[in-house]
Motif scaffolding. Sequence first.
Motif, short mmCIF file in Angstrom:
data_model
loop_
_atom_site.label_atom_id
_atom_site.label_comp_id
_atom_site.label_asym_id
_atom_site.label_seq_id
_atom_site.Cartn_x
_atom_site.Cartn_y
_atom_site.Cartn_z
N SER A 10 0.85 -1.19 0.00
CA SER A 10 0.00 0.00 0.00
C SER A 10 0.89 1.24 0.00
CB SER A 10 -0.94 0.01 1.20
OG SER A 10 -0.25 0.33 2.39
N LEU A 11 0.48 2.22 -0.79
CA LEU A 11 1.21 3.48 -0.91
C LEU A 11 0.19 4.59 -0.72
CD1 LEU A 11 4.09 4.47 -1.49
CD2 LEU A 11 3.51 4.50 -3.91
N ILE A 12 0.29 5.28 0.42
CA ILE A 12 -0.71 6.27 0.82
C ILE A 12 -0.05 7.64 0.94
CG2 ILE A 12 -2.32 6.93 2.66
CD1 ILE A 12 -2.41 3.89 3.35
N VAL A 13 -0.76 8.69 0.52
CA VAL A 13 -0.27 10.06 0.61
C VAL A 13 -0.49 10.60 2.02
CG1 VAL A 13 -0.55 12.41 -0.25
CG2 VAL A 13 -0.75 10.48 -1.82
N VAL A 14 0.57 11.16 2.61
CA VAL A 14 0.48 11.82 3.91
C VAL A 14 0.32 13.32 3.69
CG1 VAL A 14 1.70 12.32 6.07
CG2 VAL A 14 1.86 10.03 5.04
N ASP A 15 1.20 13.87 2.87
CA ASP A 15 1.11 15.27 2.44
C ASP A 15 1.79 15.37 1.08
OD1 ASP A 15 3.91 15.52 2.87
OD2 ASP A 15 3.67 16.48 4.80
N GLY A 16 2.05 16.57 0.60
CA GLY A 16 2.56 16.74 -0.75
C GLY A 16 3.92 16.14 -1.04
N ASP A 17 4.73 15.91 0.00
CA ASP A 17 6.06 15.33 -0.23
C ASP A 17 6.36 14.15 0.70
OD1 ASP A 17 6.60 16.68 2.15
OD2 ASP A 17 7.75 18.26 1.19
N GLY A 62 -3.53 16.40 -2.94
CA GLY A 62 -4.49 15.84 -3.90
C GLY A 62 -3.82 15.44 -5.20
N ARG A 63 -2.91 16.29 -5.67
CA ARG A 63 -2.21 15.97 -6.93
C ARG A 63 -1.32 14.74 -6.75
NH1 ARG A 63 -2.00 14.42 -11.61
NH2 ARG A 63 -0.37 15.20 -13.00
N LEU A 64 -0.62 14.65 -5.62
CA LEU A 64 0.22 13.48 -5.38
C LEU A 64 -0.65 12.22 -5.31
CD1 LEU A 64 2.92 12.14 -4.83
CD2 LEU A 64 2.71 12.84 -2.43
N LYS A 65 -1.81 12.34 -4.70
CA LYS A 65 -2.73 11.20 -4.61
C LYS A 65 -3.13 10.73 -6.01
CE LYS A 65 -6.59 9.82 -1.74
NZ LYS A 65 -7.54 10.25 -0.73
N GLU A 66 -3.41 11.68 -6.91
CA GLU A 66 -3.74 11.33 -8.29
C GLU A 66 -2.59 10.57 -8.95
OE1 GLU A 66 -6.45 15.30 -9.31
OE2 GLU A 66 -4.51 15.04 -10.26
N LEU A 67 -1.37 11.06 -8.75
CA LEU A 67 -0.20 10.43 -9.37
C LEU A 67 0.06 9.04 -8.81
CD1 LEU A 67 2.10 13.58 -9.51
CD2 LEU A 67 1.11 12.38 -11.48
N LEU A 68 -0.18 8.86 -7.52
CA LEU A 68 0.07 7.56 -6.90
C LEU A 68 -0.99 6.53 -7.26
CD1 LEU A 68 1.44 8.30 -3.32
CD2 LEU A 68 2.68 7.90 -5.44
N ALA A 69 -2.09 6.97 -7.85
CA ALA A 69 -3.15 6.05 -8.27
C ALA A 69 -2.75 5.27 -9.53
CB ALA A 69 -4.44 6.81 -8.51
N GLU A 70 -1.70 5.72 -10.20
CA GLU A 70 -1.24 5.04 -11.42
C GLU A 70 -0.69 3.66 -11.08
OE1 GLU A 70 1.60 7.42 -13.56
OE2 GLU A 70 0.34 9.20 -13.42
N LYS A 71 -0.80 2.77 -12.01
CA LYS A 71 -0.26 1.42 -11.86
C LYS A 71 1.21 1.40 -12.29
CE LYS A 71 -4.22 -0.35 -10.73
NZ LYS A 71 -4.52 -0.28 -9.34
N GLY A 72 1.98 0.48 -11.73
CA GLY A 72 3.35 0.27 -12.17
C GLY A 72 4.38 1.24 -11.63
N LEU A 73 4.09 1.92 -10.53
CA LEU A 73 5.07 2.85 -9.94
C LEU A 73 6.24 2.08 -9.34
CD1 LEU A 73 2.62 5.25 -8.06
CD2 LEU A 73 3.71 5.63 -10.28
#
Length: 124
Positions: A10-17, A62-73
């Motif tokens: 699991s990869l979850i966003v805490v804040d922007g960085d 929010g933007r980081l969350k969008e980017l982390l939703a991609e597959k294959g990171l």
Amino acid sequence: MIAGLIVCASLIVVDGDTVKCDGQNMRLLGEGVPFVSGIDTPEIGSHAKCMKERKLALIAKGRLKELLAEKGLRVVLSGAVDKTPSHRPLVNIYRTNGEEIGRKLFKEGFARKWSPKQRNDWCN
């Protein structure tokens, strides 16, 4: 800590960085060099110095969350940890096209350059 590729169930966003990989906080480097260069995003919640910073922090998160939703990171450890009490591992996260996510946040204006001698003012 050893540098290298890690797998996160699991990869979850805490804040922007900052992200959480399987419960472990990790700080994005944005292809920077540990303790020399990197990226910085606005502080969230009570860590923000003003309302403007809080709002910008939520947008960056929010933007980081969008980017982390991609597959294959790919999450790559730098081999270093930050100097906060939690000693967050410093990482780069790459998209399938090879683009580093922290660098993308910088290019899109959600992050600024970080250096040990400079503090970003998000309120002005």
